[in-house]
Design a protein around this motif. Structure first.
Motif, mmCIF file in Angstrom:
data_model
loop_
_atom_site.group_PDB
_atom_site.id
_atom_site.type_symbol
_atom_site.label_atom_id
_atom_site.label_comp_id
_atom_site.label_asym_id
_atom_site.label_seq_id
_atom_site.Cartn_x
_atom_site.Cartn_y
_atom_site.Cartn_z
ATOM 1 N N PRO A 416 -7.198 -3.301 23.925
ATOM 2 C CA PRO A 416 -8.424 -4.109 23.908
ATOM 3 C C PRO A 416 -9.612 -3.210 24.244
ATOM 4 C CG PRO A 416 -7.254 -4.456 25.951
ATOM 5 C CD PRO A 416 -6.365 -3.583 25.102
ATOM 6 N N LEU A 417 -10.736 -3.481 23.620
ATOM 7 C CA LEU A 417 -11.903 -2.611 23.775
ATOM 8 C C LEU A 417 -13.076 -3.359 24.375
ATOM 9 C CD1 LEU A 417 -13.437 0.110 23.151
ATOM 10 C CD2 LEU A 417 -14.110 -0.963 20.979
ATOM 11 N N ILE A 418 -13.802 -2.683 25.256
ATOM 12 C CA ILE A 418 -15.117 -3.128 25.708
ATOM 13 C C ILE A 418 -16.150 -2.138 25.182
ATOM 14 C CG2 ILE A 418 -16.587 -3.711 27.652
ATOM 15 C CD1 ILE A 418 -14.110 -5.522 27.335
ATOM 16 N N MET A 419 -17.017 -2.606 24.298
ATOM 17 C CA MET A 419 -18.169 -1.804 23.890
ATOM 18 C C MET A 419 -19.192 -1.897 25.011
ATOM 19 S SD MET A 419 -19.962 0.055 21.879
ATOM 20 C CE MET A 419 -18.933 0.068 20.393
ATOM 21 N N HIS A 420 -19.691 -0.722 25.467
ATOM 22 C CA HIS A 420 -20.559 -0.702 26.650
ATOM 23 C C HIS A 420 -21.793 0.152 26.376
ATOM 24 C CE1 HIS A 420 -21.676 -1.177 30.755
ATOM 25 N NE2 HIS A 420 -21.326 0.030 31.162
ATOM 26 N N ALA A 441 -11.826 -0.133 32.768
ATOM 27 C CA ALA A 441 -10.623 0.602 32.373
ATOM 28 C C ALA A 441 -9.482 0.350 33.351
ATOM 29 C CB ALA A 441 -10.929 2.096 32.291
ATOM 30 N N ALA A 442 -9.805 0.228 34.633
ATOM 31 C CA ALA A 442 -8.770 -0.033 35.636
ATOM 32 C C ALA A 442 -8.095 -1.374 35.402
ATOM 33 C CB ALA A 442 -9.378 0.014 37.034
ATOM 34 N N ARG A 443 -8.771 -2.276 34.682
ATOM 35 C CA ARG A 443 -8.192 -3.590 34.375
ATOM 36 C C ARG A 443 -7.452 -3.592 33.045
ATOM 37 N NH1 ARG A 443 -9.743 -2.933 39.156
ATOM 38 N NH2 ARG A 443 -9.234 -4.763 40.364
ATOM 39 N N GLY A 444 -7.380 -2.453 32.372
ATOM 40 C CA GLY A 444 -6.574 -2.358 31.161
ATOM 41 C C GLY A 444 -7.339 -2.238 29.865
ATOM 42 N N TYR A 445 -8.658 -2.069 29.932
ATOM 43 C CA TYR A 445 -9.474 -1.988 28.719
ATOM 44 C C TYR A 445 -9.838 -0.537 28.388
ATOM 45 C CZ TYR A 445 -10.267 -6.971 29.639
ATOM 46 O OH TYR A 445 -10.096 -8.312 29.876
ATOM 47 N N ALA A 446 -9.874 -0.232 27.092
ATOM 48 C CA ALA A 446 -10.579 0.965 26.651
ATOM 49 C C ALA A 446 -12.067 0.635 26.656
ATOM 50 C CB ALA A 446 -10.131 1.369 25.263
ATOM 51 N N VAL A 447 -12.903 1.620 26.988
ATOM 52 C CA VAL A 447 -14.349 1.400 27.070
ATOM 53 C C VAL A 447 -15.044 2.485 26.258
ATOM 54 C CG1 VAL A 447 -16.341 1.143 28.581
ATOM 55 C CG2 VAL A 447 -14.072 0.437 29.390
ATOM 56 N N LEU A 448 -15.894 2.073 25.324
ATOM 57 C CA LEU A 448 -16.637 3.029 24.502
ATOM 58 C C LEU A 448 -18.118 2.937 24.835
ATOM 59 C CD1 LEU A 448 -16.302 5.136 22.217
ATOM 60 C CD2 LEU A 448 -17.015 3.334 20.626
ATOM 61 N N VAL A 490 -6.532 3.341 17.923
ATOM 62 C CA VAL A 490 -6.677 3.314 19.378
ATOM 63 C C VAL A 490 -6.869 1.895 19.884
ATOM 64 C CG1 VAL A 490 -8.095 4.094 21.329
ATOM 65 C CG2 VAL A 490 -7.583 5.659 19.442
ATOM 66 N N ILE A 491 -7.609 1.081 19.130
ATOM 67 C CA ILE A 491 -7.926 -0.271 19.611
ATOM 68 C C ILE A 491 -7.508 -1.317 18.591
ATOM 69 C CG2 ILE A 491 -9.828 0.568 21.028
ATOM 70 C CD1 ILE A 491 -10.976 -1.383 18.153
ATOM 71 N N ASP A 492 -7.358 -2.519 19.094
ATOM 72 C CA ASP A 492 -7.081 -3.688 18.265
ATOM 73 C C ASP A 492 -8.419 -4.328 17.926
ATOM 74 O OD1 ASP A 492 -6.488 -6.149 17.199
ATOM 75 O OD2 ASP A 492 -5.049 -6.724 18.746
ATOM 76 N N PRO A 493 -8.878 -4.279 16.663
ATOM 77 C CA PRO A 493 -10.217 -4.781 16.330
ATOM 78 C C PRO A 493 -10.392 -6.277 16.544
ATOM 79 C CG PRO A 493 -8.974 -4.277 14.339
ATOM 80 C CD PRO A 493 -8.168 -3.748 15.490
ATOM 81 N N LEU A 643 -14.176 -11.467 31.222
ATOM 82 C CA LEU A 643 -13.470 -10.675 30.215
ATOM 83 C C LEU A 643 -11.982 -10.983 30.211
ATOM 84 C CD1 LEU A 643 -15.265 -7.230 30.713
ATOM 85 C CD2 LEU A 643 -15.552 -8.809 28.796
ATOM 86 N N GLU A 644 -11.401 -11.082 31.396
ATOM 87 C CA GLU A 644 -9.968 -11.352 31.467
ATOM 88 C C GLU A 644 -9.625 -12.740 30.924
ATOM 89 O OE1 GLU A 644 -8.613 -8.447 35.151
ATOM 90 O OE2 GLU A 644 -9.137 -10.545 35.597
ATOM 91 N N GLN A 645 -10.567 -13.675 31.050
ATOM 92 C CA GLN A 645 -10.332 -15.012 30.510
ATOM 93 C C GLN A 645 -10.431 -15.038 28.992
ATOM 94 O OE1 GLN A 645 -13.088 -18.003 31.922
ATOM 95 N NE2 GLN A 645 -12.293 -19.590 30.534
ATOM 96 N N HIS A 646 -11.436 -14.367 28.445
ATOM 97 C CA HIS A 646 -11.716 -14.498 27.016
ATOM 98 C C HIS A 646 -11.202 -13.329 26.176
ATOM 99 C CE1 HIS A 646 -14.117 -18.044 27.755
ATOM 100 N NE2 HIS A 646 -14.758 -17.399 28.719
ATOM 101 N N ASN A 647 -10.775 -12.265 26.810
ATOM 102 C CA ASN A 647 -10.199 -11.124 26.094
ATOM 103 C C ASN A 647 -9.152 -10.478 26.991
ATOM 104 O OD1 ASN A 647 -9.863 -9.265 24.000
ATOM 105 N ND2 ASN A 647 -11.454 -7.899 24.791
ATOM 106 N N PRO A 648 -8.032 -11.161 27.218
ATOM 107 C CA PRO A 648 -7.021 -10.665 28.171
ATOM 108 C C PRO A 648 -6.596 -9.238 27.838
ATOM 109 C CG PRO A 648 -6.492 -12.888 27.464
ATOM 110 C CD PRO A 648 -7.620 -12.429 26.587
ATOM 111 N N PRO A 649 -6.476 -8.387 28.853
ATOM 112 C CA PRO A 649 -6.154 -6.977 28.586
ATOM 113 C C PRO A 649 -4.705 -6.745 28.176
ATOM 114 C CG PRO A 649 -6.323 -7.356 30.939
ATOM 115 C CD PRO A 649 -6.764 -8.626 30.275
ATOM 116 N N GLN A 650 -3.821 -7.716 28.395
ATOM 117 C CA GLN A 650 -2.411 -7.535 28.059
ATOM 118 C C GLN A 650 -2.049 -8.332 26.807
ATOM 119 O OE1 GLN A 650 -0.696 -5.299 29.574
ATOM 120 N NE2 GLN A 650 -2.142 -4.910 31.244
#
Length: 650
Positions: A416-420, A441-448, A490-493, A643-650
């Motif tokens: 899962p990706l977070i655009m930042h 990232a510590a919660r499981g997201y890739a961050v760009l 790398v990410i799931d679009p 984020l965890e509610q609407h885009n779960p990292p797992q």
């Protein structure tokens, strides 16, 4: 008395003579592998603004190690504190040494002045020998606001003083920035040089001689540099710049020249002009505009800082350059920022961040060749996620550099990706520790974090590529990064959200309205939602239309003609709320003087009227910069939960 800022017999005192190269191993040996709680990432640094006295003997810093905020000073070799001042009741921005015996404390306040309502800087002075404190400009010969413009250390009749530009009354009526001579022990101000309308700065020698001044007329862009001649002024340089006027830097490479930064043929240039006659001093060409200036005791330039591939420095004195090359080489792969130096450049205080390093202060003793750790600023962060410098090509062929933070312990596939995106927009992200990116990232997201066109640090042409591209190519540069990462596997679009603050907050809202289908959700912190309303508020506080330099700046990036330009509605997320397909979280400080809180209220109303999912989290007492620890934590907790509610990292 405070005993633990420098742990176990004082880390400063433990600066045993060791080669500077040893700092590379010392800098990364304390980070463990356990995940840190959100509180650790949101915490304000335990130490900031580490400053060294002019003689190199003592240090001063902002300390948050015991709950509140204090300003402390002590000998570089350890021992008892010289001062321990509780400043928890104010917003502290920095400390500096005003003399070998005095520490200056810079704070900001929200206040109404003849120049308008906003955040203004105050200065307190503390004698480290007596503990006596005084506010600069609190007493003056004429009605004066204790608001600080520029300042420089110097002497008057052999005694140390500060020369301070402060807002005060002038003889002909009205207010202007005057140059005051401030007593370091009691803060009393004496008029040293009276200002006039449109004065933007004075150039004063360390001995107190006023050598030059700059005036700038915002309405028509007239910028003038005048040299002092007896009781009058002689113009030595003038130009017209409605945007990007020259920036006065001080005395040049010689005491009889003035240096100013300006764009010449699209290149960042430091030019010189003679005060008494023409001087042929070769211009200094830099990769980007200078952001730090280093001087000798006569006030002449000996070095400059600028953005290149990260923060960089160049010193014109070979001995200083050799010292800098030695210590910066010891931290290969990390970002090293000079926090301060002694007057003779024999002692440096450094802030280091980067892979496996959330941020630490170091001390470099040139004569001993020793680098010593002073303090780790974020000890609660026990794991630092990997950050990679990557690059991709935008749809029109423009190369974009970005930083990709990967979640620890996860295979970099289908994440899962977070655009930042960063704020500004004329700002940039760097290869270093970013508390937002690391927390996500510590919660499981890739961050760009893309440095989209319009970002600084890549030359003037790249900045200008962003002009008129607000909500256009500056926005599609982000989308192109998502597509590139998806192509790499790398990410799931289908699992991408966007989180940003300030301009990045606008980009988050624009991602949901101008680029529908790319992002599942968005978090906008202090984001702009209605471009014309933003411009109208700026006009209300200042000059109308194109006479207002801030309006001119925004017109440049927005590509509009001001608050009456209805084409801006086509890029205003609040006007496009019906297009939104996912939930949005709005977070905004009520005391924001840069992007008004109203901007988030406008967006909330528009989304509710359109029947969309929206939540607004007000930050009581917070400004634009997430300055305060409680609201900083509130922001991060709300964003992560959303984020965890609407885009779960797992």
């Amino acid at each position: 008395m405070y005993r633990s800022a420098f742990a176990a017999a004082a880390l400063i005192a433990a600066a045993v003579a060791a080669p500077a190269a040893s700092a590379q191993t010392n800098a990364s040996d304390a980070i463990q592998t356990a995940a840190a709680p959100i509180e650790a990432f949101a915490a304000l640094p335990l130490m900031s603004s580490l400053s060294v006295s002019p003689d190199g003997a003592e240090l001063a810093w902002i300390d948050r190690s015991e709950g509140g905020t204090r300003v402390r000073a002590r000998s570089r070799t350890g021992g008892d504190l010289l001062i321990d001042v509780d400043v928890s009741d104010r917003t502290v921005r920095g400390v500096f040494w005003a003399s070998p015996d005095h520490v200056g404390i810079l704070t900001t306040v929200l206040d109404q002045t003849p120049l308008g309502y906003g955040q203004w800087t105050l200065m307190d002075l503390v004698n480290v020998r007596t503990g006596r404190a005084a506010r600069a400009l609190s007493e003056a010969e004429r009605p004066t606001f204790p608001l600080i413009g520029g300042y420089t250390t110097g002497t008057y009749r052999g005694e140390p003083v500060l020369y301070v530009e402060g807002l005060g009354q002038v003889a002909r009526g009205g207010y202007a920035y005057n140059l005051y001579r401030v007593d370091l022990n009691n803060g009393r101000a004496r008029m040293h040089e009276e200002g006039v309308e449109n004065v933007r700065g004075f150039l004063v020698r360390p001995t107190g001689e006023v050598a030059a001044r700059v005036t700038y007329v915002a309405e028509d862009g007239r910028w003038k540099l005048a040299a002092r001649t007896g009781s009058g002024w002689r113009e030595v340089y003038a130009t017209r710049a409605l945007l990007d006027p020259p920036s006065l830097m001080g005395f040049g490479r010689t005491p009889d020249t003035v240096a100013f930064a300006v764009e010449v043929d699209g290149k960042a240039t430091v030019n010189h002009v003679g005060l008494l006659a023409d001087h042929q001093v070769e211009p200094i060409i830099l990769p980007d505009q200078p952001n730090a200036t280093f001087r000798d005791t006569a006030g002449t330039i000996v070095g400059l800082g600028f953005y290149g591939s990260g923060q960089q420095y160049v010193f014109f004195d070979p001995a200083i350059q050799a010292s800098w090359s030695r210590v910066s080489g010891a931290f290969a792969g990390k970002q090293v920022t000079i926090s301060d130096t002694s007057a003779d450049y024999k002692v440096f205080t450094l802030f280091v961040t980067g892979p496996n390093e959330p941020g630490s202060y170091y001390l470099f003793d040139v004569e001993r060749g020793a680098v010593s750790l002073v303090r780790r600023t974020m000890p609660g962060v026990t794991q630092v996620a990997e950050v990679q410098a990557v690059s991709y090509t935008a749809a029109d062929g423009t190369p974009i550099e970005a930083f990709l933070t990967l979640p620890p312990g996860r295979d970099p596939k289908n994440l899962p990706l977070i655009m930042h995106p960063h704020g500004g927009p004329q700002s940039r992200d760097e290869l270093g520790f970013d508390w937002w990116a690391q927390a996500m990232a510590a919660r499981g997201y890739a961050v760009l974090q893309p440095n989209f066109r319009g970002s600084e640090g890549y030359g003037q042409a790249f900045v200008e590529a962003g002009f008129g591209e607000w909500g256009k190519k500056m926005q599609s540069d982000l989308t192109d990064g998502v597509r590139w990462l998806a192509q790499q596997g790398v990410i799931d679009p289908s699992r991408v959200c966007i989180v940003g603050a300030s301009y990045g907050g606008y980009a988050a809202l624009a991602g949901m309205t101008l680029d529908v289908g790319t992002y599942r959700c968005a978090v906008s912190v202090a984001g702009v939602s209605d471009l014309r309303a933003m411009l109208r508020e700026e006009e209300r506080q200042g000059l109308a239309g194109r006479k207002n330099p801030t309006i001119r700046y925004w017109n440049r990036f927005m590509g509009g003609t001001g608050s009456g330009d209805r084409t801006l509605d086509q890029r205003s997320p609040a006007m496009l709320a019906d297009k939104i397909e996912g939930p949005i979280l709005l977070i905004h400080g009520r005391n924001d003087t840069i992007v008004p809180y109203e901007q988030s209220e406008i967006m909330e109303r528009a989304m509710r009227a359109a029947g969309k999912s929206v939540q607004l989290v007000p930050l009581e007492g917070e400004d634009h910069h997430l300055t305060y620890a409680p609201t900083r934590l509130q922001t991060l907790e709300a964003a992560i939960a959303f984020l965890e509610q609407h885009n779960p990292p797992q």
